[in-house]
Design a protein around this motif. Sequence first.
Motif, PDB file in Angstrom:
ATOM      1  N   GLU A  86       0.829  -1.203   0.000  1.00 13.39           N
ATOM      2  CA  GLU A  86       0.000   0.000   0.000  1.00 13.39           C
ATOM      3  C   GLU A  86       0.867   1.259   0.000  1.00 13.39           C
ATOM      4  N   GLY A  87       2.010   1.193   0.693  1.00 12.78           N
ATOM      5  CA  GLY A  87       2.930   2.317   0.663  1.00 12.78           C
ATOM      6  C   GLY A  87       3.462   2.590  -0.731  1.00 12.78           C
ATOM      7  N   THR A  88       3.792   1.528  -1.473  1.00 10.13           N
ATOM      8  CA  THR A  88       4.283   1.680  -2.847  1.00 10.13           C
ATOM      9  C   THR A  88       3.195   2.258  -3.743  1.00 10.13           C
ATOM     10  N   GLU A  89       1.971   1.796  -3.574  1.00 10.76           N
ATOM     11  CA  GLU A  89       0.858   2.346  -4.349  1.00 10.76           C
ATOM     12  C   GLU A  89       0.676   3.833  -4.077  1.00 10.76           C
ATOM     13  N   ALA A  90       0.784   4.220  -2.799  1.00  6.30           N
ATOM     14  CA  ALA A  90       0.627   5.630  -2.448  1.00  6.30           C
ATOM     15  C   ALA A  90       1.761   6.467  -3.037  1.00  6.30           C
ATOM     16  N   LEU A  91       2.993   5.951  -2.998  1.00  2.00           N
ATOM     17  CA  LEU A  91       4.123   6.659  -3.584  1.00  2.00           C
ATOM     18  C   LEU A  91       3.926   6.874  -5.080  1.00  2.00           C
ATOM     19  N   ALA A  92       3.494   5.823  -5.764  1.00  2.00           N
ATOM     20  CA  ALA A  92       3.301   5.923  -7.214  1.00  2.00           C
ATOM     21  C   ALA A  92       2.223   6.946  -7.555  1.00  2.00           C
ATOM     22  N   ALA A  93       1.145   6.959  -6.779  1.00  8.40           N
ATOM     23  CA  ALA A  93       0.071   7.924  -7.025  1.00  8.40           C
ATOM     24  C   ALA A  93       0.549   9.354  -6.765  1.00  8.40           C
ATOM     25  N   TRP A  94       1.479   9.533  -5.815  1.00  3.61           N
ATOM     26  CA  TRP A  94       2.039  10.858  -5.518  1.00  3.61           C
ATOM     27  C   TRP A  94       3.008  11.299  -6.616  1.00  3.61           C
ATOM     28  N   LEU A  95       3.900  10.389  -7.018  1.00  5.93           N
ATOM     29  CA  LEU A  95       4.894  10.735  -8.026  1.00  5.93           C
ATOM     30  C   LEU A  95       4.281  10.899  -9.416  1.00  5.93           C
ATOM     31  N   HIS A  96       3.203  10.150  -9.671  1.00  9.26           N
ATOM     32  CA  HIS A  96       2.580  10.155 -11.001  1.00  9.26           C
ATOM     33  C   HIS A  96       1.070  10.311 -10.848  1.00  9.26           C
ATOM     34  N   PRO A  97       0.623  11.500 -10.477  1.00  8.22           N
ATOM     35  CA  PRO A  97      -0.804  11.696 -10.190  1.00  8.22           C
ATOM     36  C   PRO A  97      -1.713  11.501 -11.393  1.00  8.22           C
ATOM     37  N   ASP A  98      -1.150  11.506 -12.594  1.00  9.72           N
ATOM     38  CA  ASP A  98      -1.982  11.322 -13.787  1.00  9.72           C
ATOM     39  C   ASP A  98      -1.935   9.893 -14.314  1.00  9.72           C
ATOM     40  N   ALA A  99      -1.418   8.962 -13.514  1.00  6.61           N
ATOM     41  CA  ALA A  99      -1.262   7.585 -13.982  1.00  6.61           C
ATOM     42  C   ALA A  99      -2.498   6.726 -13.737  1.00  6.61           C
ATOM     43  N   GLY A 100      -3.524   7.315 -13.143  1.00  8.23           N
ATOM     44  CA  GLY A 100      -4.755   6.559 -12.914  1.00  8.23           C
ATOM     45  C   GLY A 100      -4.702   5.615 -11.730  1.00  8.23           C
ATOM     46  N   LEU A 101      -3.718   5.804 -10.832  1.00  2.65           N
ATOM     47  CA  LEU A 101      -3.602   4.959  -9.638  1.00  2.65           C
ATOM     48  C   LEU A 101      -4.384   5.590  -8.499  1.00  2.65           C
ATOM     49  N   HIS A 102      -5.015   4.747  -7.710  1.00  2.00           N
ATOM     50  CA  HIS A 102      -5.818   5.229  -6.597  1.00  2.00           C
ATOM     51  C   HIS A 102      -5.292   4.613  -5.308  1.00  2.00           C
ATOM     52  N   ALA A 103      -4.926   5.469  -4.367  1.00  2.00           N
ATOM     53  CA  ALA A 103      -4.446   5.007  -3.064  1.00  2.00           C
ATOM     54  C   ALA A 103      -4.950   5.969  -1.995  1.00  2.00           C
ATOM     55  N   PRO A 104      -5.228   5.462  -0.796  1.00  2.00           N
ATOM     56  CA  PRO A 104      -5.730   6.332   0.286  1.00  2.00           C
ATOM     57  C   PRO A 104      -4.602   7.175   0.858  1.00  2.00           C
ATOM     58  N   ARG A 105      -4.145   8.149   0.073  1.00  2.00           N
ATOM     59  CA  ARG A 105      -2.961   8.915   0.447  1.00  2.00           C
ATOM     60  C   ARG A 105      -3.144   9.729   1.725  1.00  2.00           C
ATOM     61  N   GLU A 106      -4.389  10.030   2.083  1.00  2.63           N
ATOM     62  CA  GLU A 106      -4.591  10.836   3.278  1.00  2.63           C
ATOM     63  C   GLU A 106      -4.177  10.086   4.536  1.00  2.63           C
ATOM     64  N   LEU A 107      -4.074   8.762   4.476  1.00  2.00           N
ATOM     65  CA  LEU A 107      -3.656   7.963   5.622  1.00  2.00           C
ATOM     66  C   LEU A 107      -2.180   7.649   5.590  1.00  2.00           C
ATOM     67  N   ILE A 108      -1.550   7.748   4.448  1.00  2.00           N
ATOM     68  CA  ILE A 108      -0.189   7.272   4.268  1.00  2.00           C
ATOM     69  C   ILE A 108       0.782   8.416   4.011  1.00  2.00           C
ATOM     70  N   LEU A 109       0.415   9.335   3.146  1.00  2.00           N
ATOM     71  CA  LEU A 109       1.248  10.481   2.800  1.00  2.00           C
ATOM     72  C   LEU A 109       0.516  11.782   3.101  1.00  2.00           C
ATOM     73  N   GLU A 110       1.286  12.811   3.477  1.00  2.00           N
ATOM     74  CA  GLU A 110       0.690  14.107   3.792  1.00  2.00           C
ATOM     75  C   GLU A 110       1.646  15.196   3.345  1.00  2.00           C
ATOM     76  N   PRO A 111       1.180  16.186   2.601  1.00  2.00           N
ATOM     77  CA  PRO A 111       2.077  17.245   2.133  1.00  2.00           C
ATOM     78  C   PRO A 111       2.745  17.980   3.293  1.00  2.00           C
ATOM     79  N   TRP A 112       3.973  18.432   3.046  1.00  2.00           N
ATOM     80  CA  TRP A 112       4.693  19.238   4.028  1.00  2.00           C
ATOM     81  C   TRP A 112       5.368  20.401   3.319  1.00  2.00           C
ATOM     82  N   SER A 113       5.318  21.549   3.938  1.00  2.00           N
ATOM     83  CA  SER A 113       5.979  22.724   3.352  1.00  2.00           C
ATOM     84  C   SER A 113       6.460  23.649   4.452  1.00  2.00           C
TER      85      SER A 113
END
Length: 302
Positions: free
Chosen positions: A275-302
């Motif tokens: 699931e972590g790999t799926e979330a990474l792929a969806a973050w790195l390639h948001p137009d690739a059509g991958l769906h992952a529950p990123r709100e639980l795994i990844l969170e933007p930081w600035s």
Amino acid sequence: MRIASLLSSATEIVYELGLQEHLVAISHECDWPPQALHLPRLSRSRFDPAGLTSGEIDAEVRRCMVEYGSVYEIHTDALRDVRPDIILTQAVCEVCAVPTGSVHDAVAGLSFQPEVVSLDAHTVAGIFATMRQVADAAGQSALGTAAVERMTARLDHVAEAVAHRPRPRVLALEWLEPPFAPGHWIPEMVTMAGGDNLLGTAGARSVEVPWERVDGSDPDHLLLLPCGYDLAAARADADRSRERLYAAAPRALREGRATLGHSAYFSRSGPRIVEGTEALAAWLHPDAGLHAPRELILEPWS
């Protein structure tokens, strides 16, 4: 059959395999799935990490290793009470979880001798091999085969989705005070997700690196994965190292391509790395059509 787990990822593997009815005890660090949390806990840390910064935790770990040779203690009385047939442990990292040597010492004085199964994965394939190992030890090899096939199919889907896309340069850090380059399976996860990992070697240990080596990396994406941290703790840690991180990845931060990761999906050698790999792929390639529950795994930081 009675299984005791002294490793968070091993507890998750037991559930992924469908062997949870045989689980009789867990470690002090096990926190997933919720259904396991009522079980007796067989270990404890020699210090309380709550409220400590990553630098303070690093100092405490080093102190415990010098004074005791281990960060953890095993409750031998509790181990005697639950009488496991199998104990799941690890030798990948002696500071991340109870190591195999400590388990052998703990069982040496028991009137019964459980089988000690050490899950020593260093790659994604190695994680899958440990799942088969647990299934084999339980006499349920077919469950291991089925679980690995399910997860391999999901990773194959990710690989197909990112196969012909540009590979952004990714700076991943697994600890911040001091900085650590990720090793083991994390660089491999970045590659599987369609990124070009800049620091750390797949299959090797995570290593401390000086900030001077990190400064000026200027990656396309910055990935912060403090080992053992959830998203809130990762955010607090990143905020403390903000100046250093901006020096390392100014463009990624300026353009909104920095993210925090929940370490349970990256640092643990268990089924959630898929699931972590799926979330990474969806973050790195948001137009690739991958769906992952990123709100639980990844969170933007600035």
